[in-house]
Design a protein around this motif. Structure first.
Motif, short mmCIF file in Angstrom:
data_model
loop_
_atom_site.label_atom_id
_atom_site.label_comp_id
_atom_site.label_asym_id
_atom_site.label_seq_id
_atom_site.Cartn_x
_atom_site.Cartn_y
_atom_site.Cartn_z
N GLY A 194 -53.92 -41.32 45.08
CA GLY A 194 -54.32 -41.33 43.92
C GLY A 194 -53.72 -42.48 43.04
N LYS A 195 -53.64 -42.15 41.86
CA LYS A 195 -53.09 -43.23 41.05
C LYS A 195 -51.79 -43.20 41.05
N ARG A 196 -50.93 -42.95 41.94
CA ARG A 196 -49.42 -43.04 41.87
C ARG A 196 -49.22 -44.35 42.79
N GLY A 198 -59.43 -36.67 36.65
CA GLY A 198 -58.24 -37.13 35.87
C GLY A 198 -56.84 -37.21 36.33
N SER A 199 -56.74 -36.41 37.66
CA SER A 199 -55.51 -36.11 37.92
C SER A 199 -54.73 -37.51 38.37
N ALA A 200 -53.51 -37.67 37.77
CA ALA A 200 -52.74 -38.93 37.79
C ALA A 200 -51.72 -38.81 38.99
N ASP A 201 -51.53 -37.72 39.55
CA ASP A 201 -50.59 -37.52 40.69
C ASP A 201 -51.21 -37.53 41.87
N ASN A 202 -50.30 -37.45 43.01
CA ASN A 202 -50.61 -37.43 44.37
C ASN A 202 -51.41 -36.22 44.48
#
Length: 351
Positions: free
Chosen positions: A100-102, A326-330
């Motif tokens: 993801g975003k991480r 919109g999850s910003a986590d793994n």
């Protein structure tokens, strides 16, 4: 979620924790801290040491080989996924994991199967690391291994799970005693022994079942503001503070975890365990890290998973949904599907 420098600075500024020196020797030595670690914890670790000494004792169980079912493949989008199906066709699982975003990947997962005394044993686990990946990786490598070695695994599975969780925490801290790392991890596991399902949870990963089309959580997130968790933490001399969200000492956004040496007096690895008997109403099981649950409610997760016959496709669809929302986590997810209703009736007649 957490960093080592953040832990040290907040503890010093808040002035609420006394400096402790955690000494973990070989299994069989008690866990001691310079201040603040109570008798109950010391006794608990002593019991874990005794358990470790019993693990290699003779067992009358007839055990088959343990099979690691992780057959991973990664696509161009960065998703890692895989699947497995039992020989009798009654059980299948799929999994999907996405950074993801991480910047880094701190989620780990494990899927294993074996036979003991003629009964199928399947184990599914999600481990979400924070402050680093080492604790989650250690759980992937050792938690189910310790559980299967427990002498009471078949006779008293709930006891074996509880003690193995805490034993593994002690062993992880011992393995890290000479490092400056202080990372931790959640664990949400589902252990299927015959037709009995045992779901254990530490932290804010979660397991949900679909039974008759209804989403039923089999774990409750360990959040510091839960009334029972706040009471336990404060009774041990800690505090729960608001720092963007509720945190133990203003640092950790969960009240139970593996690792987290500097907060160990307050952040324990004792799991909550629920038992269910598998019946015809059981459709599927969803285990996931909070990268999914932060943006996908239980009902949505079950609804999405039920639209796909293949559990790998369902798991992939869930991780994609979490990222899209919109999850910003793994984001890591395991879907287990039960197929008992798929068994064909015998002596069917044709017109």
């Amino acid at each position: 979620m957490l960093c080592n420098s953040c832990i040290r600075s907040v503890i010093v500024q808040a002035g609420i924790f006394r400096e402790t020196r955690l000494q973990l020797g070989n299994i069989g030595r008690s866990l001691n801290a310079s201040r603040g670690i109570n008798y109950k914890w010391n006794r608990q670790v002593f019991l874990m040491s005794r358990i470790s000494m019993m693990i290699d004792s003779d067992s009358t169980d007839t055990r088959g080989p343990t099979v690691d079912l992780l057959k991973e493949k990664e696509d161009d989008g960065g998703f890692v996924s895989g699947w497995w199906k039992s020989e009798d066709g009654e059980l299948s699982c799929g999994y999907s994991s996405f950074r993801g975003k991480r910047v880094t990947m701190e989620d780990f997962y494990d899927v294993k199967s074996t036979k003991i005394d003629g009964q199928r044993v399947c184990m599914f686990g999600i481990f979400d690391g924070h402050g680093g990946s080492r604790a989650a990786e250690y759980l992937k490598e050792h938690l189910f291994e310790n559980l299967l070695k427990h002498p009471q695994f078949m006779a008293d599975t709930k006891l074996a799970i509880s003690q193995s969780y805490q034993q593994t925490d002690v062993e992880f801290l011992d393995s890290e005693k000479d490092t400056y790392r202080d990372d931790g991890s959640t664990a949400s596991t589902a252990v299927l022994v015959g037709d009995h399902l045992y779901v254990a949870n530490v932290g804010d990963s979660r397991t949900v079942i679909s039974k008759g089309g209804k989403a039923i959580p089999l774990s409750e997130d360990h959040k510091p503001n839960r009334s029972d968790e706040r009471k336990r933490i404060e009774s041990a001399g800690g505090v729960v503070m608001w720092a963007g969200t509720w945190r133990v000492g203003g640092v950790l956004a969960m009240s139970r975890a593996f690792g987290n040496r500097m907060l160990k007096q307050f952040v324990v690895a004792e799991p909550d365990i629920q038992e269910q008997k598998i019946d015809q109403e059981f459709e599927l099981l969803v285990l996931a890290s909070d990268g999914l649950w932060d943006v996908v409610p239980n009902e949505d997760a079950v609804s999405i998973a039920r639209t796909e016959e293949e559990p790998e496709t369902a798991a992939r669809k869930l991780t994609e949904a979490a990222f899209t929302r919109g999850s910003a986590d793994n984001i890591t997810c395991i879907v287990v599907r039960f197929h008992r209703d798929k068994i064909a009736p015998s002596n069917s007649q044709q017109d």
